[in-house]
Structure formats: structure tokens, C-alpha cells
Design a protein around this motif. Structure first.
Motif, PDB file in Angstrom:
ATOM      1  N   ARG A  81       0.869  -1.204   0.297  1.00 23.93           N
ATOM      2  CA  ARG A  81      -0.376  -0.088  -0.299  1.00 23.93           C
ATOM      3  C   ARG A  81       1.329   0.800  -0.315  1.00 23.93           C
ATOM      4  O   ARG A  81       2.200   0.831   0.145  1.00 23.93           O
ATOM      5  CB  ARG A  81      -1.044  -0.362   1.107  1.00 23.93           C
ATOM      6  N   LEU A  82       0.165   2.441   0.001  1.00 23.37           N
ATOM      7  CA  LEU A  82       1.139   3.799  -0.690  1.00 23.37           C
ATOM      8  C   LEU A  82       0.578   4.130   0.290  1.00 23.37           C
ATOM      9  O   LEU A  82      -1.091   5.567   0.133  1.00 23.37           O
ATOM     10  CB  LEU A  82       1.207   4.099  -2.119  1.00 23.37           C
ATOM     11  N   VAL A  83       1.646   4.942   0.964  1.00 22.57           N
ATOM     12  CA  VAL A  83       0.940   5.956   2.081  1.00 22.57           C
ATOM     13  C   VAL A  83       1.270   7.122   1.807  1.00 22.57           C
ATOM     14  O   VAL A  83       2.607   7.514   2.438  1.00 22.57           O
ATOM     15  CB  VAL A  83       0.845   5.424   3.651  1.00 22.57           C
ATOM     16  N   SER A  84       0.429   8.527   2.005  1.00 23.88           N
ATOM     17  CA  SER A  84       0.861   9.307   1.581  1.00 23.88           C
ATOM     18  C   SER A  84       1.158  10.332   3.404  1.00 23.88           C
ATOM     19  O   SER A  84      -0.145  10.378   4.055  1.00 23.88           O
ATOM     20  CB  SER A  84       0.455  10.549   1.172  1.00 23.88           C
ATOM     21  N   GLY A 106       6.723  -4.014   3.992  1.00 20.80           N
ATOM     22  CA  GLY A 106       6.617  -3.495   2.261  1.00 20.80           C
ATOM     23  C   GLY A 106       5.529  -2.594   1.880  1.00 20.80           C
ATOM     24  O   GLY A 106       5.363  -2.295   1.149  1.00 20.80           O
ATOM     25  N   GLY A 107       5.421  -1.673   2.693  1.00 22.32           N
ATOM     26  CA  GLY A 107       4.459  -0.818   1.862  1.00 22.32           C
ATOM     27  C   GLY A 107       5.264   0.667   1.338  1.00 22.32           C
ATOM     28  O   GLY A 107       6.992   0.517   1.413  1.00 22.32           O
ATOM     29  N   ARG A 108       4.493   1.292   0.648  1.00 23.79           N
ATOM     30  CA  ARG A 108       5.720   2.389   0.207  1.00 23.79           C
ATOM     31  C   ARG A 108       5.194   3.949   0.718  1.00 23.79           C
ATOM     32  O   ARG A 108       3.870   3.705   1.432  1.00 23.79           O
ATOM     33  CB  ARG A 108       5.199   2.355  -1.247  1.00 23.79           C
ATOM     34  N   THR A 109       6.011   4.790   0.956  1.00 20.14           N
ATOM     35  CA  THR A 109       5.078   6.250   1.222  1.00 20.14           C
ATOM     36  C   THR A 109       5.537   7.705   0.521  1.00 20.14           C
ATOM     37  O   THR A 109       6.852   6.943  -0.344  1.00 20.14           O
ATOM     38  CB  THR A 109       6.253   6.434   2.614  1.00 20.14           C
ATOM     39  N   ALA A 110       4.787   8.131   0.969  1.00 19.38           N
ATOM     40  CA  ALA A 110       5.144   9.103  -0.078  1.00 19.38           C
ATOM     41  C   ALA A 110       4.943  10.904   0.465  1.00 19.38           C
ATOM     42  O   ALA A 110       4.492  10.710   1.503  1.00 19.38           O
ATOM     43  CB  ALA A 110       4.085   9.948  -1.271  1.00 19.38           C
TER      44      ALA A 110
END
Length: 219
Positions: A81-84, A106-110
């Protein structure tokens, strides 16, 4: 007390209706004019930021940790999941340790980036250790990073009301961004319990949070 039955005219009261706050401290006269709402929001914003900054740094750190635990409980499995998130500013909850943990799991951030006044934000991928540069208000933003559309947007609040309407910094970037996105992400407002207020006097352009997380509650 004089009354109509005595023929002495209408009843007289110690306080006219406009002083209803003397009887009920929680009473707030409704604001309908946008000029008055903006003036009220500015004053309330200043009050809430001052209250937030008055909390000790150690206490804010402890509250930020509890907010991170609340986010984990709400979101569940973060993998793929991509979390800002955001870079903490003026006493906001510091979720940078949680940002690192998202990437470890294993998530991604912005992070959001202001491109131009009056325009929506752009989200750029970022993980701890990536190069940063100064953005608006000298808040760090990713120096590189591809534009992305997050699945989850974590937004700091200045104030929050029972309808989950967020009082922000007044630039309108957040609402403008959500309105322009091709899909509605899970939008979670984060802040402290002291930032709960009876209303922000929401306007047609205001977009409520999906959820709210504080150090005490997930509501």
C-alpha cells in the motif's frame, strides 16, 4: 418580572438573546457569511496552534507514538500500500518513525509537494534517507521522486469537528487535491484530542476526513 398579562409590555431579561453564551458557555452563534467564517477560522487556527505548541516535546513524542499505534490498528496490513504522510511542522504529530516502519513492512510512502499557489498538491515517493530540499514554509520535500497517487493519505489537522471536517492552514491545498484526484483514497486526519472543536463551519468546498486518529481515540 414584567409580562404581557400585566399589560406592562413584553418580558424583560437580564441578558438579551445575543448574550446567550452567558447562559450556555458552549453556545456558538452560527456564522453564515464567508468573510466572518474566514475571520473566525484564522483566530481559531492561531489559538489551536498555540495550544499544540504549549505541550512539551516529550509529551508530543509520546502522543505521536500512540497515534502511530492507532494508525496500525485502523489500516491493518500495510504491505503493497502507498501512504502519503507529511513532514511535521509547528508541533504536529511526528510520524517519521512510523513512516520508516511502513517501508520496513513492505509498504511505500510519499510526501505532498506544493507546486503552485491555488493548484492541487502533487505526491512524490519518499522513504527515509532519500534526498530532501526546502519547499514552501521551508518544509522539506523530496528532491526527486516520481508523482504517485496514494491509497492512503495521512493529513495533519489544526482542528477537527464531529463531522470530521478538518481545519487546516488556510491555503486550501488539501481540499483542492482531494477534489482533483481520480479516486477517493482513505483519508485519515491525525492530531491531538485538544484539537477537537464543535465545528469548523464547513463550506461547500470543504471535504471531510474518512477517519480521525488522535492519541486517545480512533473515531
Amino acid at each position: 418580572m414584567a409580562n404581557d398579562r400585566d399589560g406592562e409590555g413584553p418580558a424583560q431579561y437580564s441578558s438579551p438573546p445575543c448574550f446567550m453564551h452567558e447562559l450556555d458557555p458552549g453556545f456558538r452563534a452560527p456564522l453564515t457569511d464567508w468573510t466572518d467564517v474566514r475571520r473566525w477560522r484564522k483566530a481559531e487556527r492561531e489559538r489551536l496552534i498555540a495550544a499544540r505548541l504549549a505541550v512539551s516535546a516529550d509529551t508530543r513524542t509520546a502522543m505521536s507514538q500512540r497515534i502511530a499505534e492507532g494508525l496500525d490498528a485502523m489500516i491493518g496490513d500495510i504491505a503493497d500500500r502507498l501512504v502519503s504522510l507529511y513532514w511535521p511542522f509547528r508541533g504536529e504529530p511526528d510520524l517519521r518513525p512510523w513512516m520508516a516502519s511502513v517501508n520496513e513492512r513492505g509498504g511505500r510512502t510519499a510526501l505532498p509537494v506544493v507546486i503552485e499557489k491555488g493548484q492541487p498538491l502533487v505526491f512524490r515517493t519518499y522513504k527515509p534517507g532519500d534526498r530532501l530540499e526546502k519547499g514552501v514554509w521551508n518544509i522539506p520535500i523530496p528532491a526527486e521522486g516520481e508523482p504517485v497517487l496514494p491509497d492512503i493519505v495521512i493529513s495533519p489537522i489544526v482542528g477537527i469537528d464531529p463531522g470530521k471536517y478538518r481545519l487546516g492552514y488556510g491555503g486550501g491545498f488539501f481540499d483542492r487535491t482531494l477534489a482533483a484526484m481520480p479516486f477517493r483514497p482513505l483519508v485519515i486526519g491525525v492530531g491531538y484530542e485538544l484539537q477537537r472543536i464543535p465545528t469548523i463551519y464547513p463550506q461547500p468546498h470543504d471535504i471531510p476526513m474518512s477517519e480521525v486518529v488522535t492519541e486517545f481515540t480512533v473515531a
